[in-house]
Write a protein that holds these residues in place. Sequence first.
Motif, PDB file in Angstrom:
ATOM      1  N   PRO A 184       0.791  -1.232   0.000  1.00 17.56           N
ATOM      2  CA  PRO A 184       0.000   0.000   0.000  1.00 17.56           C
ATOM      3  C   PRO A 184       0.823   1.282   0.000  1.00 17.56           C
ATOM      4  O   PRO A 184       0.271   2.359  -0.225  1.00 17.56           O
TER       5      PRO A 184
ATOM      6  N   SER B 116       0.555  -1.408  -7.385  1.00 18.12           N
ATOM      7  CA  SER B 116       0.452  -1.132  -5.952  1.00 18.12           C
ATOM      8  C   SER B 116      -0.319  -2.282  -5.320  1.00 18.12           C
ATOM      9  O   SER B 116      -0.997  -3.055  -6.008  1.00 18.12           O
TER      10      SER B 116
ATOM     11  N   ASP C 258      -1.586  -5.595  -4.218  1.00 16.47           N
ATOM     12  CA  ASP C 258      -1.374  -6.931  -4.798  1.00 16.47           C
ATOM     13  C   ASP C 258      -1.599  -6.844  -6.305  1.00 16.47           C
ATOM     14  O   ASP C 258      -2.561  -6.201  -6.746  1.00 16.47           O
TER      15      ASP C 258
ATOM     16  N   VAL D 188      -5.111  -7.985  -7.717  1.00 14.96           N
ATOM     17  CA  VAL D 188      -6.352  -7.320  -7.285  1.00 14.96           C
ATOM     18  C   VAL D 188      -6.527  -6.029  -8.083  1.00 14.96           C
ATOM     19  O   VAL D 188      -5.844  -5.041  -7.838  1.00 14.96           O
TER      20      VAL D 188
ATOM     21  N   THR E  35      -2.626  -6.026  -0.226  1.00 19.67           N
ATOM     22  CA  THR E  35      -3.616  -5.215  -0.936  1.00 19.67           C
ATOM     23  C   THR E  35      -4.209  -4.145  -0.003  1.00 19.67           C
ATOM     24  O   THR E  35      -4.246  -4.318   1.224  1.00 19.67           O
ATOM     25  N   ALA E  36      -4.671  -3.043  -0.605  1.00 21.36           N
ATOM     26  CA  ALA E  36      -5.156  -1.892   0.162  1.00 21.36           C
ATOM     27  C   ALA E  36      -6.251  -2.280   1.158  1.00 21.36           C
ATOM     28  O   ALA E  36      -6.295  -1.766   2.278  1.00 21.36           O
TER      29      ALA E  36
ATOM     30  N   ASN F 113     -11.320   2.015  -5.697  1.00 26.24           N
ATOM     31  CA  ASN F 113     -11.629   3.068  -6.689  1.00 26.24           C
ATOM     32  C   ASN F 113     -12.995   3.704  -6.441  1.00 26.24           C
ATOM     33  O   ASN F 113     -13.829   3.746  -7.346  1.00 26.24           O
TER      34      ASN F 113
ATOM     35  N   ALA G  41     -10.552   4.993   4.597  1.00 25.82           N
ATOM     36  CA  ALA G  41      -9.125   4.880   4.933  1.00 25.82           C
ATOM     37  C   ALA G  41      -8.335   5.417   3.749  1.00 25.82           C
ATOM     38  O   ALA G  41      -8.312   4.805   2.684  1.00 25.82           O
TER      39      ALA G  41
ATOM     40  N   VAL H  92      -3.350   4.749   3.104  1.00 28.42           N
ATOM     41  CA  VAL H  92      -2.877   3.936   4.227  1.00 28.42           C
ATOM     42  C   VAL H  92      -1.384   3.614   4.075  1.00 28.42           C
ATOM     43  O   VAL H  92      -0.922   3.287   2.979  1.00 28.42           O
TER      44      VAL H  92
ATOM     45  N   MET I   9      -9.684   8.979  -4.965  1.00 24.47           N
ATOM     46  CA  MET I   9      -9.081   7.791  -5.586  1.00 24.47           C
ATOM     47  C   MET I   9      -7.975   7.167  -4.741  1.00 24.47           C
ATOM     48  O   MET I   9      -7.480   6.097  -5.072  1.00 24.47           O
ATOM     49  N   ARG I  10      -7.582   7.811  -3.650  1.00 21.98           N
ATOM     50  CA  ARG I  10      -6.577   7.182  -2.768  1.00 21.98           C
ATOM     51  C   ARG I  10      -7.243   6.600  -1.520  1.00 21.98           C
ATOM     52  O   ARG I  10      -6.572   6.306  -0.538  1.00 21.98           O
ATOM     53  N   THR I  11      -8.568   6.457  -1.570  1.00 19.94           N
ATOM     54  CA  THR I  11      -9.302   5.992  -0.391  1.00 19.94           C
ATOM     55  C   THR I  11      -9.842   4.586  -0.597  1.00 19.94           C
ATOM     56  O   THR I  11     -10.345   4.245  -1.669  1.00 19.94           O
TER      57      THR I  11
HETATM   58  N1  SAH Z   1      -3.763  -3.499  -6.795  1.00 17.12           N
HETATM   59  C1  SAH Z   1      -4.160  -2.503  -5.801  1.00 17.12           C
HETATM   60  C2  SAH Z   1      -5.501  -1.882  -6.116  1.00 17.12           C
HETATM   61  C3  SAH Z   1      -5.526  -1.036  -7.367  1.00 17.12           C
HETATM   62  S1  SAH Z   1      -7.041  -0.166  -7.535  1.00 17.12           S
HETATM   63  C4  SAH Z   1      -4.198  -3.179  -4.428  1.00 17.12           C
HETATM   64  O1  SAH Z   1      -4.146  -4.413  -4.352  1.00 17.12           O
HETATM   65  O2  SAH Z   1      -4.273  -2.453  -3.422  1.00 17.12           O
HETATM   66  C5  SAH Z   1      -6.597   1.393  -6.798  1.00 17.12           C
HETATM   67  C6  SAH Z   1      -7.433   1.631  -5.552  1.00 17.12           C
HETATM   68  O3  SAH Z   1      -6.866   0.936  -4.448  1.00 17.12           O
HETATM   69  C7  SAH Z   1      -7.512   3.074  -5.084  1.00 17.12           C
HETATM   70  O4  SAH Z   1      -8.512   3.810  -5.779  1.00 17.12           O
HETATM   71  C8  SAH Z   1      -7.872   2.913  -3.620  1.00 17.12           C
HETATM   72  O5  SAH Z   1      -9.260   2.591  -3.486  1.00 17.12           O
HETATM   73  C9  SAH Z   1      -7.087   1.666  -3.263  1.00 17.12           C
HETATM   74  N2  SAH Z   1      -5.776   1.959  -2.657  1.00 17.12           N
HETATM   75  C10 SAH Z   1      -4.561   1.679  -3.168  1.00 17.12           C
HETATM   76  N3  SAH Z   1      -3.584   2.040  -2.295  1.00 17.12           N
HETATM   77  C11 SAH Z   1      -4.208   2.536  -1.202  1.00 17.12           C
HETATM   78  C12 SAH Z   1      -3.750   3.047   0.047  1.00 17.12           C
HETATM   79  N4  SAH Z   1      -2.449   3.121   0.353  1.00 17.12           N
HETATM   80  N5  SAH Z   1      -4.677   3.463   0.941  1.00 17.12           N
HETATM   81  C13 SAH Z   1      -6.004   3.375   0.663  1.00 17.12           C
HETATM   82  N6  SAH Z   1      -6.483   2.898  -0.508  1.00 17.12           N
HETATM   83  C14 SAH Z   1      -5.609   2.484  -1.427  1.00 17.12           C
END
Ligand code: SAH
Length: 252
Positions: free
Chosen positions: A12, A80, A82, A85, A115-116, A165, A195, A198, A220-222
């Motif tokens: 993350p 980012s 996994d 995912v 994963t997030a 997303n 969140a 993170v 989009m970062r939530t």
């Molecule tokens: N492959 C990534 C997901 C990609 S989709 C994974 O497994 O995490 C991108 C979405 O993931 C973002 O819009 C947000 O909803 C979430 N995301 C990714 N990094 C994040 C983080 N550090 N904190 C919170 N949400 C995150």
Amino acid sequence: MSGWLAIAGLGPGDAALVTPEVGAALAEATDVVGYVPYVARVAPRAGLTLHASDNRVELDRAALALRMAAEGRRVVVVSSGDPGVFAMASAVFEALEAGPSPWRALDIRVLPGITAMLAASARAGAPLGHDFCAINLSDNLKPWTLIEKRVRLAAEADFAMAFYNPRSRARPEGFARILALLLECCGPARPILFARAVSTPEEALCSMPLGEARAEMADMRTMVILGSSTTRTIARAGQPILYTPRFVAAGA
Ligand code: SAH
């Protein structure tokens, strides 16, 4: 020298959450391929070429990675969280399936990451401690009607839900519609977590009853996590703990 392709998750954000396996692949790589902000998380060094590209060119990026591995290079495609995912692993396999048959003999590995959804739930407590589902709220690759159908049925099945997303500038109104739908299906008392970023310096967590949630709380970062009907909130100074018990009574 024989090439290989690793499709790796960077977690993350925090470097401490990159697995040693991913770190080792990056240390051996000749090329790293990925979306600009993810490639920026890989330290440059002599002998390593960074190929950063825009988010919309996933299939081109996947084909580039496969071509370079076929030429004998050691390639890491980074995502980012996994890579399996809502990320690059499926794009690479789509390109592999459509590509020249010799690509199928390549050494290809998927290296998991945190994963997030799991990083966010760990910060909040254990909201995903019982059955849950993960739904991508972006309608870039699927019709909006399908998203609404899945959310409605997940609510009916009483899953906790993790939303990726949730909201972008291109789709500002979609998440408000999802919140209205959830309110209708789950009622105003259901706990919801926002969140953001993170495990980065911008991390911010906030949870509340669903009736108080506003679409503007997500970007989009939530990561948004909605509890199930059994999810509990332990109030205390600071961020409350959210957890979902592991048991559900018979007949529920
Ligand atoms: N492959 C990534 C997901 C990609 S989709 C994974 O497994 O995490 C991108 C979405 O993931 C973002 O819009 C947000 O909803 C979430 N995301 C990714 N990094 C994040 C983080 N550090 N904190 C919170 N949400 C995150």
